[in-house]
Enzyme design. Sequence first.
Site, PDB file in Angstrom:
ATOM      1  N   HIS A  37       4.132  -1.661  11.910  1.00 29.70           N
ATOM      2  CA  HIS A  37       5.381  -2.396  11.671  1.00 29.70           C
ATOM      3  C   HIS A  37       6.081  -2.829  12.970  1.00 29.70           C
ATOM      4  CE1 HIS A  37       8.465  -2.848   8.198  1.00 29.70           C
ATOM      5  NE2 HIS A  37       8.677  -3.761   9.104  1.00 29.70           N
TER       6      HIS A  37
ATOM      7  N   TYR B 196      10.726  -0.223   3.336  1.00 30.39           N
ATOM      8  CA  TYR B 196      11.581  -0.969   2.394  1.00 30.39           C
ATOM      9  C   TYR B 196      12.001  -0.078   1.206  1.00 30.39           C
ATOM     10  CZ  TYR B 196       9.587  -5.026   4.877  1.00 30.39           C
ATOM     11  OH  TYR B 196       9.161  -5.932   5.828  1.00 30.39           O
TER      12      TYR B 196
ATOM     13  N   ASP C 285       4.177  -9.044   0.118  1.00 29.19           N
ATOM     14  CA  ASP C 285       4.364  -8.387   1.411  1.00 29.19           C
ATOM     15  C   ASP C 285       5.280  -7.176   1.221  1.00 29.19           C
ATOM     16  OD1 ASP C 285       4.068  -8.693   4.506  1.00 29.19           O
ATOM     17  OD2 ASP C 285       6.174  -8.172   4.124  1.00 29.19           O
TER      18      ASP C 285
ATOM     19  N   LYS D  57       2.902  -1.837   5.440  1.00 23.30           N
ATOM     20  CA  LYS D  57       3.089  -1.580   6.880  1.00 23.30           C
ATOM     21  C   LYS D  57       3.331  -0.096   7.162  1.00 23.30           C
ATOM     22  CE  LYS D  57       5.392  -6.059   6.963  1.00 23.30           C
ATOM     23  NZ  LYS D  57       6.159  -6.074   5.699  1.00 23.30           N
TER      24      LYS D  57
END
Length: 314
Positions: free
Chosen positions: A118, A56, A51, A85
């Site tokens: 997201h 990130y 994931d 995302k």
Amino acid sequence: MTFSSTTNRHLTLNTNAKMPTIGLGTWNAAKDKVGEAVRYAIEEAGYRHLDCATVYENEKEIGESLANIFKGGELGREEIFITSKLWNTEHAKENVVKACRQTLRDLKLDYLDLYLMHFGIAIIPGKGSWEPLDENGYVITEKIPLWETWQAMEELVRMGLVKAIGVANFTAPMLLDLLSYAKINPAVNQIELHPYLQQEALVQFCQYKNIAVTAYSPLGTPGGLGEKDPILLKDKTIGEIAQKHQKSPAHILLRWAIQRNTIVIPKSTTPARIKENISIFDFELSEEEVETIKTLDRKHRFVNPEDWWKIPYF
Ligand code: A2P
């Protein structure tokens, strides 16, 4: 959405794709550790699901690792389920395809198995921040309706860049609105779920609508805690159940997640924990234990964007 085996290792999505019920989470996975964590998870611990997300800021490092894994030739791309995302600054229709292509470049892939919106909120791009704030501390939003973003995501499926699309952090009214115009229904809603935030009604609603649910922060995000946050991994009841099964508290939390037909994505960059977290298919929580865990709900959110955006999102 049905279990494809008695061991609950996969859920079948509304696209008919099989999604492994446990995946490696990569939120807060440091750039210098995430590549090795991904290699270890896939090559040594048997994970088949990753994931990821643009925000990130570690997709390039993950991409290097994936390229090495696939170069080895033992695993084919189709054997790993990979999610990413779309960040909130990329909701404009012309940005959706750009953002997806950037993620594909970073991850060194030619398709994603799943691409999620997201959050259901559009933030203004080009301010040098993923979440720029105004002078009053509110995140600066942009006037883009969710339908525009969803239609652009549907286009990604038609283009073959992603196999399935879904959402994250969507509430029931947001989902109902989306379902009123979607030509492709969301395959997944990824939300915060653990015994302290069980969201039973939302989980059931999603499953009723044939939208699979992925649980993020399943361990209560230890280490990223605010000072007043409870420590889920140290919960007394969870500890007692763990002892009874000769398992760890993390095992109980993750097993609980898959027994309620959700997918779960614990993050770790520590090899021993990565291995520990996937060892949840050799025991079962009894109905009584599941009932006991139900009583632990305290509607506590570890991840609340209101803290950063000042918008009461949930
Ligand atoms: P680390 O990455 O240093 O191993 P969540 O997925 O709920 O956000 O939790 C992630 C956090 O939990 C990370 O800080 C991770 O630390 C830690 N963690 C992951 N697996 C375990 C485990 N089995 N036992 C204790 N802590 C864990």
